[in-house]
Design a protein around this motif. Structure first.
Motif, short mmCIF file in Angstrom:
data_model
loop_
_atom_site.label_atom_id
_atom_site.label_comp_id
_atom_site.label_asym_id
_atom_site.label_seq_id
_atom_site.Cartn_x
_atom_site.Cartn_y
_atom_site.Cartn_z
N UNK A 147 0.85 -1.20 0.00
CA UNK A 147 0.00 0.00 0.00
C UNK A 147 0.88 1.25 0.00
N UNK A 148 1.63 1.48 -1.08
CA UNK A 148 2.62 2.58 -1.09
C UNK A 148 2.00 3.96 -0.98
N UNK A 149 0.74 4.11 -1.38
CA UNK A 149 0.10 5.42 -1.32
C UNK A 149 -0.61 5.67 0.00
N UNK A 150 -0.77 4.64 0.80
CA UNK A 150 -1.49 4.80 2.08
C UNK A 150 -0.52 5.28 3.15
N UNK A 151 -0.93 6.26 3.96
CA UNK A 151 -0.01 6.78 4.98
C UNK A 151 0.21 5.84 6.17
N UNK A 152 -0.74 4.91 6.41
CA UNK A 152 -0.67 4.10 7.61
C UNK A 152 0.60 3.29 7.79
N UNK A 153 0.95 2.44 6.83
CA UNK A 153 2.16 1.63 7.02
C UNK A 153 3.42 2.47 7.23
N UNK A 154 3.53 3.58 6.50
CA UNK A 154 4.72 4.42 6.66
C UNK A 154 4.73 5.10 8.03
N UNK A 155 3.56 5.54 8.49
CA UNK A 155 3.51 6.19 9.80
C UNK A 155 3.89 5.21 10.90
N UNK A 156 3.32 4.01 10.86
CA UNK A 156 3.59 3.07 11.95
C UNK A 156 5.05 2.61 11.95
N UNK A 157 5.66 2.54 10.79
CA UNK A 157 7.10 2.24 10.78
C UNK A 157 7.88 3.41 11.38
N UNK A 158 7.52 4.64 11.00
CA UNK A 158 8.21 5.80 11.56
C UNK A 158 8.02 5.87 13.07
N UNK A 159 6.81 5.56 13.54
CA UNK A 159 6.56 5.59 14.98
C UNK A 159 7.37 4.53 15.70
N UNK A 160 7.49 3.34 15.10
CA UNK A 160 8.30 2.29 15.72
C UNK A 160 9.77 2.70 15.78
N UNK A 161 10.26 3.35 14.73
CA UNK A 161 11.63 3.87 14.76
C UNK A 161 11.80 4.89 15.87
N UNK A 162 10.83 5.79 15.97
CA UNK A 162 10.89 6.84 17.00
C UNK A 162 10.84 6.24 18.39
#
Length: 210
Positions: A147-162
């Motif tokens: 789902x490259x256009x959906x913000x969810x997967x990218x946000x949750x990865x960024x949050x896990x990194x943070x």
């Protein structure tokens, strides 16, 4: 014990103040998460009555951390995901993080092409490991690929990194999401709040290194 009671009281006062000032929804959820991060750190290593001494390194990621509000902001409420997410979150709330991850693993057997499920599986794996483990990283990347256009997967990865202490790697993902977020999106405050936390962590490091 007194220190913990004071900490809980201060956290409650902060949330009440934010609620009184009109903070609601996703922003209030992120504020509660930030307070939880600090409280978890104090609970793990805080001993104000003891003489100061180095402590062994611990995982930066509280485990488990409820991400229900963020899940609903990105993926909606009363969707087909709920039958899996609610069950998984119930296990996580009882500290049964392996079972929580197992729920999503079962769900993915039925819906292997769901980027949302892969990202939620990543959350469960990260909570179980107490950090962004290779398995969680793979799950997030799979969700992003599907789902490259959906913000969810990218946000949750960024949050896990943070949450794992790697704000420098999280910031580019959050910057990109903030630029593309519609003004009225339910998830925009979450992205902006996480980006502020990431910048607050990265900027002092950059200043020290210069």
């Amino acid at each position: 014990m007194t220190g913990y009671l004071i900490l809980l009281g201060l956290a409650a006062l902060c949330l009440l103040f934010l609620f009184w000032r009109g903070v609601r929804g996703a922003t209030l959820t992120l504020s509660a998460a930030a307070l939880l991060f600090g409280g978890a750190g104090y609970a793990l290593s805080g001993s104000p009555s003891l003489e100061g001494k180095p402590v062994a390194e611990r995982p930066a990621l509280p485990s488990p951390l409820s991400l229900k509000g963020a899940r609903e902001a990105f993926y909606g409420r009363f969707t087909w995901l709920d039958q899996w997410a609610i069950l998984s979150e119930g296990y996580a709330a009882r500290g049964q993080t392996a079972d929580a991850a197992g729920i999503y693993r079962s769900a993915l057997r039925e819906h292997p092409q769901s980027g949302a499920l892969w990202s939620l599986y990543g959350n469960a794996l990260a909570d179980h490991a107490g950090t962004l483990s290779p398995a969680a990283d793979f799950a997030y990347d799979r969700g992003i690929a599907l789902a490259p256009e959906h913000p969810g997967p990218r946000f949750f990865k960024a949050l896990a990194l943070l949450r794992s202490g790697d704000a420098e790697a999280a910031l580019p993902l959050l910057d990109a999401l903030a630029e593309e977020a519609p003004a009225g999106a339910d998830w925009r405050p979450l992205v902006e709040g996480a980006r502020s936390l990431a910048r607050a962590s990265v900027e002092p490091q950059a200043a020290t290194g210069s």
